[in-house]
Write a protein that holds these residues in place. Structure first.
Motif, PDB file in Angstrom:
ATOM      1  N   UNK A  40       0.808  -1.221   0.000  1.00  0.00           N
ATOM      2  CA  UNK A  40       0.000   0.000   0.000  1.00  0.00           C
ATOM      3  C   UNK A  40       0.844   1.274   0.000  1.00  0.00           C
ATOM      4  N   UNK A  41       2.147   1.120   0.029  1.00  0.00           N
ATOM      5  CA  UNK A  41       3.046   2.274   0.096  1.00  0.00           C
ATOM      6  C   UNK A  41       3.749   2.486  -1.238  1.00  0.00           C
ATOM      7  N   UNK A  42       3.895   3.726  -1.628  1.00  0.00           N
ATOM      8  CA  UNK A  42       4.672   4.067  -2.818  1.00  0.00           C
ATOM      9  C   UNK A  42       5.691   5.137  -2.445  1.00  0.00           C
ATOM     10  N   UNK A  43       6.780   5.168  -3.181  1.00  0.00           N
ATOM     11  CA  UNK A  43       7.825   6.165  -2.940  1.00  0.00           C
ATOM     12  C   UNK A  43       7.953   7.059  -4.168  1.00  0.00           C
ATOM     13  N   UNK A  44       7.840   8.350  -3.948  1.00  0.00           N
ATOM     14  CA  UNK A  44       8.031   9.342  -4.999  1.00  0.00           C
ATOM     15  C   UNK A  44       9.290  10.132  -4.680  1.00  0.00           C
ATOM     16  N   UNK A  45      10.265  10.068  -5.570  1.00  0.00           N
ATOM     17  CA  UNK A  45      11.517  10.790  -5.374  1.00  0.00           C
ATOM     18  C   UNK A  45      11.511  12.013  -6.284  1.00  0.00           C
ATOM     19  N   UNK A  46      11.506  13.185  -5.675  1.00  0.00           N
ATOM     20  CA  UNK A  46      11.501  14.427  -6.441  1.00  0.00           C
ATOM     21  C   UNK A  46      12.934  14.933  -6.515  1.00  0.00           C
ATOM     22  N   UNK A  47      13.456  15.004  -7.716  1.00  0.00           N
ATOM     23  CA  UNK A  47      14.849  15.389  -7.928  1.00  0.00           C
ATOM     24  C   UNK A  47      14.901  16.887  -8.194  1.00  0.00           C
ATOM     25  N   UNK A  48      15.604  17.591  -7.338  1.00  0.00           N
ATOM     26  CA  UNK A  48      15.662  19.053  -7.404  1.00  0.00           C
ATOM     27  C   UNK A  48      16.687  19.490  -8.443  1.00  0.00           C
ATOM     28  N   UNK A  49      16.204  19.813  -9.640  1.00  0.00           N
ATOM     29  CA  UNK A  49      17.089  20.184 -10.725  1.00  0.00           C
ATOM     30  C   UNK A  49      17.586  18.969 -11.478  1.00  0.00           C
ATOM     31  N   UNK A  50      18.495  19.189 -12.412  1.00  0.00           N
ATOM     32  CA  UNK A  50      18.989  18.098 -13.257  1.00  0.00           C
ATOM     33  C   UNK A  50      20.192  17.405 -12.605  1.00  0.00           C
ATOM     34  N   UNK A  51      19.923  16.763 -11.476  1.00  0.00           N
ATOM     35  CA  UNK A  51      20.956  15.998 -10.785  1.00  0.00           C
ATOM     36  C   UNK A  51      21.064  14.620 -11.428  1.00  0.00           C
ATOM     37  N   UNK A  52      22.265  14.228 -11.759  1.00  0.00           N
ATOM     38  CA  UNK A  52      22.463  12.901 -12.343  1.00  0.00           C
ATOM     39  C   UNK A  52      22.553  11.869 -11.226  1.00  0.00           C
ATOM     40  N   UNK A  53      21.657  10.901 -11.254  1.00  0.00           N
ATOM     41  CA  UNK A  53      21.623   9.862 -10.227  1.00  0.00           C
ATOM     42  C   UNK A  53      22.343   8.628 -10.770  1.00  0.00           C
ATOM     43  N   UNK A  54      23.499   8.357 -10.211  1.00  0.00           N
ATOM     44  CA  UNK A  54      24.344   7.292 -10.743  1.00  0.00           C
ATOM     45  C   UNK A  54      23.724   5.905 -10.576  1.00  0.00           C
ATOM     46  N   UNK A  55      23.047   5.677  -9.474  1.00  0.00           N
ATOM     47  CA  UNK A  55      22.534   4.335  -9.188  1.00  0.00           C
ATOM     48  C   UNK A  55      21.012   4.273  -9.314  1.00  0.00           C
ATOM     49  N   UNK A  56      20.465   4.961 -10.305  1.00  0.00           N
ATOM     50  CA  UNK A  56      19.011   5.007 -10.474  1.00  0.00           C
ATOM     51  C   UNK A  56      18.430   3.605 -10.699  1.00  0.00           C
ATOM     52  N   UNK A  57      19.069   2.792 -11.512  1.00  0.00           N
ATOM     53  CA  UNK A  57      18.569   1.434 -11.782  1.00  0.00           C
ATOM     54  C   UNK A  57      18.537   0.610 -10.505  1.00  0.00           C
ATOM     55  N   UNK A  58      19.565   0.765  -9.713  1.00  0.00           N
ATOM     56  CA  UNK A  58      19.622   0.036  -8.439  1.00  0.00           C
ATOM     57  C   UNK A  58      18.466   0.468  -7.527  1.00  0.00           C
ATOM     58  N   UNK A  59      18.183   1.759  -7.502  1.00  0.00           N
ATOM     59  CA  UNK A  59      17.097   2.281  -6.661  1.00  0.00           C
ATOM     60  C   UNK A  59      15.749   1.736  -7.128  1.00  0.00           C
ATOM     61  N   UNK A  60      15.514   1.761  -8.437  1.00  0.00           N
ATOM     62  CA  UNK A  60      14.248   1.275  -8.987  1.00  0.00           C
ATOM     63  C   UNK A  60      14.057  -0.215  -8.739  1.00  0.00           C
ATOM     64  N   UNK A  61      15.149  -0.947  -8.638  1.00  0.00           N
ATOM     65  CA  UNK A  61      15.052  -2.394  -8.419  1.00  0.00           C
ATOM     66  C   UNK A  61      14.687  -2.751  -6.975  1.00  0.00           C
ATOM     67  N   UNK A  62      14.775  -1.756  -6.072  1.00  0.00           N
ATOM     68  CA  UNK A  62      14.492  -2.031  -4.664  1.00  0.00           C
ATOM     69  C   UNK A  62      13.019  -2.309  -4.413  1.00  0.00           C
ATOM     70  N   UNK A  63      12.148  -1.665  -5.219  1.00  0.00           N
ATOM     71  CA  UNK A  63      10.712  -1.802  -5.008  1.00  0.00           C
ATOM     72  C   UNK A  63       9.987  -1.431  -6.294  1.00  0.00           C
TER      73      UNK A  63
END
Length: 317
Positions: A40-63
């Protein structure tokens, strides 16, 4: 039994955890792994500006329930908070704000949900914010930053209503979405900082209560260098001009009266105003532990500096 179920109030379940990602040195994977998440929980990550997230795939794979939203260019914190609020209105009952520079307790979502369901008429809850000087006790700027920032959210082993002039910070704060929709509440996107104070005032104006709850702690990494400390509190002083003065009194007494009073009278009142601010800041810490009395004078000096920047903001505008 069927009749009892018919009149049983539905409990809140659907939570949007909204994380503002504004510090590229933070490992989001580590933060998310610390939170207990269910279907029942969702996570919304709001990125402030054009920050490059190096481990985005890893984060998305968590849930499976993780989503990123990007501000096309760096916006105010309040603007980004509103992005989360508008997203939550579509399909959620509760929004829990966390910042990327906090370390939350594992059951933080469960605690916020538990007390929202227990206190049905309280629209806004906040958990304690533990300053990082509780672990790193030998940096004066870190200690002062923690004392000045989190005096409203000192860890207690009980729940308490938070009354004026205190507020709760948005790095560990949850709001019932139905209250937001019903009262058309939003963050003031023009504020560079102090959006939490403004939000709490709006909640109270709509007869809503604000509560600090137990068992929902986050550890916040505070500023350690003099430069970071000074810049933050100078900015705090500048935003005070809008949240404490202009927003409240400009339309009430008129432009000419406001400008005259602020230009001529405010400099003479500033020492007394900041003495009151110092008391409001340090008293909760002294009540928590008497030894914090030693920070009265440093806190007063910082408040005087903030007051000076408040006056500069008036002159600038």
């Amino acid at each position: 039994m069927a009749k009892d179920n018919l009149f049983k109030k539905t409990k809140l379940k659907k939570v949007l955890v909204c994380i503002l990602y504004h510090n590229i040195d933070v490992n989001l994977s580590s933060l998310i792994n610390k939170i207990e998440i269910n279907k029942n929980h969702s996570i919304l990550i709001i990125v402030d500006g054009k920050i490059k997230i190096k481990n985005k795939k890893e984060i998305l794979s968590l849930n499976n329930n993780i989503k990123f939203i990007y501000s096309l260019k760096k916006k105010t914190v309040a603007f980004n908070r509103n992005l989360g609020l508008n997203y939550a209105k579509k399909n959620f009952e509760l929004i829990l704000y966390l910042d990327s520079d906090v370390i939350p307790e594992k059951k933080i979502i469960k605690s916020h949900l538990k007390f929202h369901n227990k206190y049905e008429n309280v629209p806004l809850l906040g958990g304690a914010v533990i300053p990082s000087f509780f672990k790193n006790k030998f940096n004066i700027w870190e200690i002062l930053d923690g004392c000045l920032s989190w005096f409203t959210s000192i860890d207690r082993n009980y729940n308490k209503i938070v009354n004026k002039p205190y507020h709760l910070p948005t790095c560990n704060l949850s709001i019932k979405i139905d209250f937001i929709i019903k009262n058309k509440i939003f963050f003031d996107k023009n504020l560079k900082t102090g959006e939490d104070v403004d939000l709490c005032n709006k909640i109270r104006e709509k007869k809503g209560k604000i509560m600090l709850i137990k068992n929902a702690r986050v550890l916040h990494q505070d500023r350690k260098s003099f430069k970071d400390f000074f810049n933050h509190h100078a900015s705090w002083g500048r935003h005070q001009f809008y949240t404490l003065y202009k927003k409240k009194y400009f339309n009430l007494i008129g432009k000419n009266n406001f400008n005259f009073i602020f230009l001529i009278i405010y400099p003479f009142l500033m020492p007394f105003i900041n003495l009151i601010s110092t008391f409001l800041t340090i008293f909760p810490w002294i009540k928590f532990k008497l030894r914090f009395i030693i920070f009265i004078i440093p806190t007063y000096v910082v408040h005087l500096i903030k007051g000076f920047f408040t006056y500069l903001e008036f002159i600038k505008k």
